[in-house]
Design an enzyme around this catalytic site. Structure first.
Site, short mmCIF file in Angstrom:
data_model
loop_
_atom_site.label_atom_id
_atom_site.label_comp_id
_atom_site.label_asym_id
_atom_site.label_seq_id
_atom_site.Cartn_x
_atom_site.Cartn_y
_atom_site.Cartn_z
N GLU A 47 -9.87 -29.50 -8.98
CA GLU A 47 -10.00 -28.33 -8.11
C GLU A 47 -11.46 -28.09 -7.74
OE1 GLU A 47 -8.90 -23.62 -8.42
OE2 GLU A 47 -7.36 -25.07 -8.96
N HIS A 88 1.71 -47.75 -25.52
CA HIS A 88 3.08 -48.18 -25.29
C HIS A 88 3.57 -47.70 -23.93
CE1 HIS A 88 3.28 -49.33 -29.54
NE2 HIS A 88 2.60 -48.22 -29.76
N LYS A 93 -1.15 -21.35 -0.59
CA LYS A 93 -0.59 -20.01 -0.78
C LYS A 93 -0.17 -19.41 0.56
CE LYS A 93 -3.26 -18.94 -4.95
NZ LYS A 93 -4.31 -18.09 -5.55
#
Length: 519
Positions: free
Chosen positions: A313, A342, A447
């Site tokens: 950000e 793994h 937003k």
């Protein structure tokens, strides 16, 4: 693996807390550091100006002062220093009453759990502290109703849960929704939500006003000069830590010690300038490689998520400070070692060379019980450290760069130092690539787009009637894009607020008013 000489040349360590940055396998060269030294010194001067109160975020007209949180004496205004110290006193007093039972549930019993409602740094920071230092924190950090219900169902007793609501503005949608959902759950249980609620918010925000009007248990400050992704050492993180019985003052001490070390004017002796320089060289100064976090400690599994927000950000910006289009950033992902040996270490060693690894090694893991030998002369901790060393060597054999952060132990002081190191490195790297690390226009754009979707939903619900109509017809009626109408309409059908026909084919699908429609 590096030679011993390379390791000695490219390491810098703090004696207390014992934190070492090892860049021996980062492939750095002395001549590159010498060439970068003027820019690194300029970056350090810029950081000094930031700490002195320079306007860091022109978009919002504010300073950026998270460094003052652990050194109030550095704040440019005595009122800011006093406010920080007052917040410490408030945290200490409230936590003491909480643990003593003076702050209690409606039935007089102690609060036994803490539920935090927040989003982004307001949730990630406290989550990391709790998981790394051994506290149990319940978190609502999304507006997913299924996730909210699962979290509430997992509470041993809602009646004996203290609720922290964290939002600087008080209007953050996810946090507001979580608060309303918990408030409704309290009403269903016959509980009075304000009697178990605490606000962490900006002075005069909508949340602050609500908490004052409804007489919540307490209100804690969140200042406009503290960004969400750097708020962990404000009341955002310190209050939950104190309520969980964690060493919150140790966090401050560790961060303050790292701040001192990362103000070192010699770039070759400053861990933050070296880390920022390594990022620049390893990514071509343009984020061309990702940073893969591999902490070899289960308690640091959330570190990669925390750093995703702090780094991405801050550094993911379209424009530099001159307005030039640069598309900057530094991708962060990861989980933990040795689990990922793994999983994706196979690709790290043999696949695309589009990353560098960032290992975190803890020399003295706290096991809580005497170690046993899992084979003659070998403990579980020995295996874990062997996997770290082996993975590092395996990557180096293939020419894959890495850096290592070695911690003597994982405690509050050390964790505070680690967080402060990455905060300063992000700020310095932003100076090197000339971007503003302290605003987030992309987040705000998202937003606004979400708000537009909700506005379209309101209009669609008002426009439908008993006659089924296809997407194109509805879109024309609403002067909207058909795809946007389709997306909203299928969501409303799923939630029972529209009736849908022929949904298998979007071109043929039709929508009408549902009998349960509530406009």
């Amino acid at each position: 693996m590096p030679t011993f000489e390379q390791y000695l040349a490219w390491r810098v360590a703090l004696p207390q807390p014992a934190v070492e940055l090892d860049l021996g396998d980062a492939g750095l060269r002395d001549e590159d550091l010498e060439a970068a030294e003027p820019r690194l010194r300029d970056a350090l001067r810029a950081m000094a100006m930031l700490e002195a109160g320079a306007l860091a975020n022109p978009d919002e007209g504010r300073m950026v002062g998270h460094y003052w949180l652990r050194a109030p004496e550095l704040a440019p205004d005595p009122a800011i220093a006093a406010a920080i110290r007052a917040s410490w006193e408030q945290i200490e007093a409230f936590a003491a009453d909480f643990h003593a039972g003076a702050i209690a549930a409606a039935d007089g019993q102690r609060f036994r759990d803490v539920l935090l409602i927040g989003i982004g740094g307001s949730a990630l920071g406290p989550q990391l502290l709790a998981d790394a230092l051994g506290g149990r924190l319940h978190v609502l950090d999304n507006t997913d109703p299924d996730g909210i219900n699962r979290t509430l169902a997992a509470l041993p007793s809602l009646a004996h849960t203290l609720v922290l609501v964290t939002s600087k503005s008080g209007s953050t949608v996810e946090t507001r929704n979580g608060m309303l959902e918990v408030n409704a759950a309290c009403r269903r249980a016959g509980l009075h939500f304000p009697a178990q609620a605490v606000a962490i918010t900006g002075h005069g925000s909508t949340l602050d006003q609500l908490a004052a009007r409804d007489r919540w248990l307490a209100r804690f400050p969140l200042w406009d000069w503290v960004g969400g992704r750097t708020s962990v050492l404000s009341p955002v993180g310190l209050l939950p830590a104190a309520l969980l019985g964690l060493d919150w003052r140790g966090l401050l001490r560790g961060a303050a010690a790292m701040d001192v070390a990362t103000r070192e004017p010699d770039p070759s002796q400053n861990p933050a300038t070296l880390l920022a320089h390594a990022w620049f060289m390893l990514t071509g100064g343009h984020g061309r490689k990702a940073m893969v976090m591999l902490p070899y400690a289960d308690r640091l599994v959330l570190l990669s998520r925390y750093l995703q927000q702090l780094v991405m950000e801050s550094l993911g910006k379209r424009h530099d400070r001159q307005g030039n289009e640069v598309f900057q950033g530094l991708t962060v992902y990861g989980n933990k070692g040795s689990t990922d040996q793994h999983a994706y270490v196979q690709q790290l060693r043999d696949g695309l060379p589009d990353f560098f690894a960032a290992f975190v090694r803890v020399l003295d893991p706290d096991q809580g019980a005497p170690p046993i030998e899992v084979e003659p002369g070998v403990t579980s901790a020995d295996c874990l450290d062997g996997f770290y060393q082996g993975t590092r060597a395996a990557l180096a054999e293939q020419g894959r760069a890495s850096l290592t952060l070695t911690l003597q132990r994982l405690d509050a002081t050390t964790l505070g130092a680690v967080l402060a190191l990455f905060e300063r490195s992000v700020g310095l790297y932003a100076e090197l690539i000339d971007i503003n690390a302290y605003h987030q226009p992309g987040v705000e754009a998202g937003k606004l787009a979400a708000r537009a979707v909700l506005e379209l939903q309101h209009r669609l619900l008002a426009a439908v009637d008993d006659t089924p109509r296809d997407v194109v017809t509805l879109a024309q009626r609403l002067a909207a894009e058909p795809f946007a109408v389709w997306q909203v309409a299928r969501h409303l059908v799923a939630s029972g607020r529209l009736r849908g026909e022929d949904l298998a084919d979007p071109a043929l699908a039709r929508f009408a008013c549902s009998p349960s429609l509530a406009v």
